[in-house]
Design a protein around this motif. Structure first.
Motif, PDB file in Angstrom:
ATOM      1  N   GLY A 429      68.216  -7.528  54.876  1.00  0.00           N
ATOM      2  CA  GLY A 429      66.712  -6.780  54.420  1.00  0.00           C
ATOM      3  C   GLY A 429      65.737  -7.504  55.196  1.00  0.00           C
ATOM      4  N   PRO A 434      68.539  -1.594  57.204  1.00  0.00           N
ATOM      5  CA  PRO A 434      68.843  -1.124  55.640  1.00  0.00           C
ATOM      6  C   PRO A 434      70.287  -0.845  55.568  1.00  0.00           C
ATOM      7  CG  PRO A 434      68.154   0.550  57.355  1.00  0.00           C
ATOM      8  CD  PRO A 434      68.278  -0.939  57.997  1.00  0.00           C
ATOM      9  N   ALA A 463      67.444  -4.065  49.059  1.00  0.00           N
ATOM     10  CA  ALA A 463      67.187  -4.511  50.188  1.00  0.00           C
ATOM     11  C   ALA A 463      67.024  -3.432  51.180  1.00  0.00           C
ATOM     12  CB  ALA A 463      68.847  -5.322  50.798  1.00  0.00           C
ATOM     13  N   SER A 466      63.556  -2.599  51.148  1.00  0.00           N
ATOM     14  CA  SER A 466      62.570  -3.587  52.005  1.00  0.00           C
ATOM     15  C   SER A 466      62.645  -3.499  53.269  1.00  0.00           C
ATOM     16  CB  SER A 466      62.998  -4.974  51.428  1.00  0.00           C
ATOM     17  OG  SER A 466      62.482  -6.056  52.462  1.00  0.00           O
ATOM     18  N   ALA A 467      63.883  -3.308  53.924  1.00  0.00           N
ATOM     19  CA  ALA A 467      64.411  -2.940  55.242  1.00  0.00           C
ATOM     20  C   ALA A 467      63.665  -1.920  55.962  1.00  0.00           C
ATOM     21  CB  ALA A 467      65.689  -3.075  55.560  1.00  0.00           C
TER      22      ALA A 467
END
Length: 641
Positions: A429, A434, A463, A466-467
Motif C-alpha cells: 500500500g 493495489p 491497502a 490507500s495505494a
C-alpha cells in the motif's frame, strides 16, 4: 421489487445478527440492485465499502437516470461509508471506448469474486454465455455482469476471463493458478427476475439459493465437492419458529467465526497492551527519535512526521499488525520463552518472560531422571519416587491445562502469519501497489490455515484504497523500513541460531563424551577390583556412577529438545535464504531509486520498482507460509519419552 427488497433486508439482518460489527457490505453502487442493497445496509447500520469500476465522474456518466446518480453520490459520501475508491484503468493496445468500459466491469467482477467473503447475487439464474457453449474459451457476452461474477466464483477464472485483463490490470499480480486449491466462499442468490419475465418467474422473486465450496458449521470441517451445480441448495423460511439467522448459522463456514474471534482478540490486545502495540507498530515504519509516546495517537505509533500519519487506511493496517505482532509475541513468550541454550540472555522487558513452557518441558526430562535414578540407587527413598512422578505429572498437566487449552502454539503461529502478511500488505500500500495479499498467500494451505487467507481480504481493501490514491511513493522509507530492516533481522537470526546450534551440539557432545568416560571408568574399576566395587567405599561413591550414567543422556535430551523444537537447523537455511533475497532486493532498489532520482518520470523504471516490490512481497509470503508449515509439523509438547 418489494419481495426482493424484503429478502435483502432479511438476509442482511441475519448476517448482521451473526457477525455484528464485523460485517461490511462491499458494493460498486451500480444503478438498481447495487444501490438497493447498499441503502438497505446503511439503514441497518452496516458500513459500506465502495469500490467503483472506474473514476467517479466517468461512472456517473454511465447512469441513464439522474436519480441513480444522486443516489450513488449520497451512498458514496455517506458518513458510514468506511472505505471508498475507484478501480484503476485497464488499458490494452488498440482498445475502443466500448472495449475499455467492458474491461473495467470485468476487472470489477474478478475483484468482487476474489475479495468478498459472501457473494450476495441478485440474479435471475440465467447465463447468456455459459461455459458449456464456449469450449473452454473466455466469456464473450455480458462480461462483468452478475452471471459472470457467479461463474468466476463457482468455476474459477480459467475459462471465464482472458489473461490479457490480468496483464493490464494494476490490482492483480497474475491470474490465479489453474490448479487452484484455495476455496473462495459462499454465494447467497436472491432470485431477481427482469422486468420482462413471465408471471411464473415473477412469482419466484425473493427465493433464495445457497452455494458454498467451504466446509460449513454443519459439516464439521469436511470440504464439499468442487463441482458447482451439486452445491446449489434452495433455502426457505416458512415455519414461524425458523429464522434466517438460524438457517444461515449452520451453513456458514467456521472460518468466518475464526476471523471474528481473531478480531475480538486483536481489539482486546490493543486495549490492554497499548505500549507493546506501540512498540510493535514501530517495527513497520520507525517513528523519529523525538516523537512522543503519548497523546491520542500513541497506541497506533503515528505522529506528524510519520509517512502514514495522514493515511487512515494504512494506519488501520498498522494497528492490526501491531496487535497481531503483540499477541504472537506474548504467545511465543509463554510457549518458547525469551531464552534458549546458546541464545543471548536478554534484559527483562515489560510483557516479556525469560523462560517459556519449552524450557520446563525439556527440564522435566533430566529432573525426573535424577529423581528416578536417586530412588533406585539410594535406598528407595519414597520422596524421590514421588518427585519423579510429580515432575512428569506437572509437565503433563501444564501442557493439557495451559498450553493446549489456551492454544498457545496455534495463537503464536497464526498471529505471526497474520502479522507477516500484513507487513507485506502495508508496504504494498505504501508503495502504491493495489494488490491484495489474500490473492497471494496460503493458497496451497487449506484446512486449519484457510481462515488466515480469508481474514486478509478485509485489510487488503484498506491497502488497495490507500495505494490507488497515492500520488508519491516514499521509496527511501520502503527500502529502509522494509527491505533493509528485514535483511538485518534475518542476518541477526542466522547468527543467533548458528551460535545456539553450535552450543547445543557442543553440550551434547560433551555430555556423551562424559557418559563414555564414566562408563569406561566404571568398567575399568570393576575389572580391576574383581568385578565388584569395594564395600568399604561409601554408598554414594559406589552408586553415583550409575546415577550419572542414567542422568547424562537425559541432560543431552534437554539440549536436543531445544534443537528440535526451536528448529535451529531448519531456520538457519530458511533465514539465510531470506536474508539473501532481501539483500538482493536492497541492491536493486538502490539502483532504481538512483535512476528515479534523476529521471522521476521514467515509466519503465517505475514499473520495474513495482515488479520488484511485488516479487519481494511474494517471496516473503512464501517464506512465512513455509515457516508456518514447519512449525505445525513440530508442535511443542511435554517431552516424556
Amino acid at each position: 421489487m418489494p419481495a426482493v427488497r424484503a429478502r435483502v433486508r432479511d438476509l442482511l439482518s441475519a448476517l448482521s445478527g451473526l457477525y455484528h460489527d464485523n460485517l461490511c457490505v462491499l458494493s460498486a453502487l451500480a444503478e438498481g440492485a447495487d444501490q438497493m442493497v447498499a441503502s438497505t445496509a446503511l439503514e441497518l447500520g452496516i458500513p459500506l465499502v465502495c469500490a467503483l469500476p472506474m473514476e467517479r465522474n466517468a461512472y456517473r456518466a454511465t447512469m441513464m437516470d439522474d436519480a441513480a446518480r444522486k443516489q450513488m453520490d449520497a451512498l458514496y459520501d455517506h458518513p458510514r461509508t468506511a472505505v471508498r475508491f475507484a478501480l484503476p484503468r485497464v488499458e490494452t493496445p488498440g482498445q475502443t471506448p466500448d472495449q475499455a468500459e467492458v474491461l473495467q466491469y470485468e476487472q470489477l467482477g474478478v475483484f468482487l469474486a476474489r475479495q468478498s467473503h459472501i457473494l450476495l447475487a441478485l440474479w435471475d439464474g440465467t447465463d447468456a454465455d455459459p461455459r458449456s457453449r464456449r469450449n473452454g474459451r473466455p466469456r464473450r457476452e455480458k462480461r462483468g455482469g452478475t452471471a459472470h461474477v457467479v461463474s468466476i466464483r463457482t468455476s474459477g477464472e480459467f475459462g471465464d476471463v482472458g489473461v490479457d485483463l490480468f496483464r493490464a490490470s494494476r490490482i492483480f499480480s497474475s491470474r490465479l493458478p489453474r490448479l487452484e486449491l484455495a476455496r473462495c466462499g459462499p454465494i447467497l442468490q436472491i432470485e431477481t427476475p427482469r422486468v420482462a419475465a413471465m408471471p411464473d418467474a415473477v412469482a419466484q422473486a425473493g427465493n433464495v439459493r445457497w452455494w458454498s465450496d467451504l466446509s460449513t458449521e454443519g459439516t464439521k470441517g469436511r470440504l464439499p465437492d468442487l463441482q458447482a451445480n451439486p452445491l446449489w441448495e434452495p433455502l426457505d423460511v416458512r415455519s414461524p419458529d425458523r429464522a434466517w439467522v438460524d438457517v444461515l448459522r449452520t451453513r456458514m463456514p467456521p472460518d468466518f467465526r475464526f476471523i471474528c474471534e481473531a478480531r475480538t482478540a486483536l481489539l482486546k490486545t490493543q486495549a490492554t497492551e497499548p505500549r507493546l502495540c506501540l512498540e510493535s507498530a514501530s517495527y513497520l515504519v520507525t517513528p523519529p527519535k523525538n516523537s512522543a509516546a503519548s497523546g491520542p495517537n500513541a497506541t497506533s505509533g503515528i505522529n506528524a512526521t510519520d509517512p502514514v500519519a495522514q493515511d487512515p487506511d494504512l494506519g488501520q493496517i498498522r494497528n492490526i499488525f501491531a496487535a497481531a505482532d503483540t499477541l504472537s509475541s506474548q504467545a511465543q513468550q509463554f510457549l518458547l520463552g525469551d531464552w534458549a541454550p546458546g541464545l543471548p540472555w536478554k534484559r527483562r522487558a515489560p510483557g516479556r518472560t525469560r523462560l517459556g513452557s519449552l524450557f520446563w518441558f525439556a527440564a522435566a526430562v533430566p529432573l525426573s531422571a535424577m529423581c528416578f535414578e536417586g530412588y533406585c540407587e539410594f535406598g528407595k527413598n519414597p520422596a524421590l519416587l514421588a518427585g519423579y512422578a510429580g515432575i512428569l505429572a506437572m509437565a503433563t498437566a501444564f501442557y493439557w491445562l495451559r498450553v493446549r487449552r489456551r492454544q498457545w502454539q496455534n495463537l503464536y503461529q497464526d498471529q505471526r502469519a497474520l502479522a507477516e502478511a500484513l507487513r507485506v500488505q502495508f508496504f504494498w500500500g505504501l508503495s502504491g501497489i493495489p494488490v491484495s495479499v489474500s490473492d497471494n498467500y496460503m493458497r496451497q494451505h487449506e484446512g486449519e490455515l484457510g481462515w488466515i487467507r480469508l481474514a486478509l481480504r478485509g485489510p487488503s481493501l484498506l491497502a488497495m484504497a490507500s495505494a490507488l490514491r497515492r500520488e508519491t511513493v516514499p521509496r527511501l522509507t520502503v527500502r529502509q523500513s522494509w527491505i533493509e530492516d528485514q535483511r538485518a533481522y534475518f542476518d541477526g537470526r542466522v547468527t543467533q541460531y548458528k551460535n545456539a546450534l553450535r552450543f547445543s551440539q557442543l553440550a551434547v557432545r560433551l555430555l556423551v563424551g562424559a557418559l563414555v568416560a564414566v562408563v569406561i571408568g566404571l568398567l575399568a574399576a570393576q575389572m580391576i577390583l574383581g568385578r565388584e566395587l569395594s564395600e568399604a567405599w561409601p554408598e554414594w561413591m559406589r552408586e553415583m556412577p550409575s546415577v550419572i550414567i542414567g542422568v547424562l543422556p537425559a541432560l543431552a535430551a534437554f539440549f536436543l529438545a531445544f534443537t528440535e523444537l526451536r528448529l535451529f537447523e531448519e531456520h538457519l537455511h530458511a533465514y539465510g535464504q531470506a536474508a539473501s533475497v532481501f539483500d538482493h532486493a536492497r541492491r536493486q532498489a538502490k539502483v532504481l531509486e538512483e535512476i528515479l532520482h534523476h529521471n522521476p518520470d521514467d515509466a519503465f523504471v517505475e514499473e520495474e520498482w513495482r515488479d520488484l516490490m511485488i516479487v519481494l512481497g511474494k517471496e516473503s509470503l512464501a517464506e512465512n507460509a513455509a515457516w508456518i508449515q514447519t512449525h505445525r509439523a513440530h508442535p511443542v509438547t511435554a517431552k516424556l519419552g
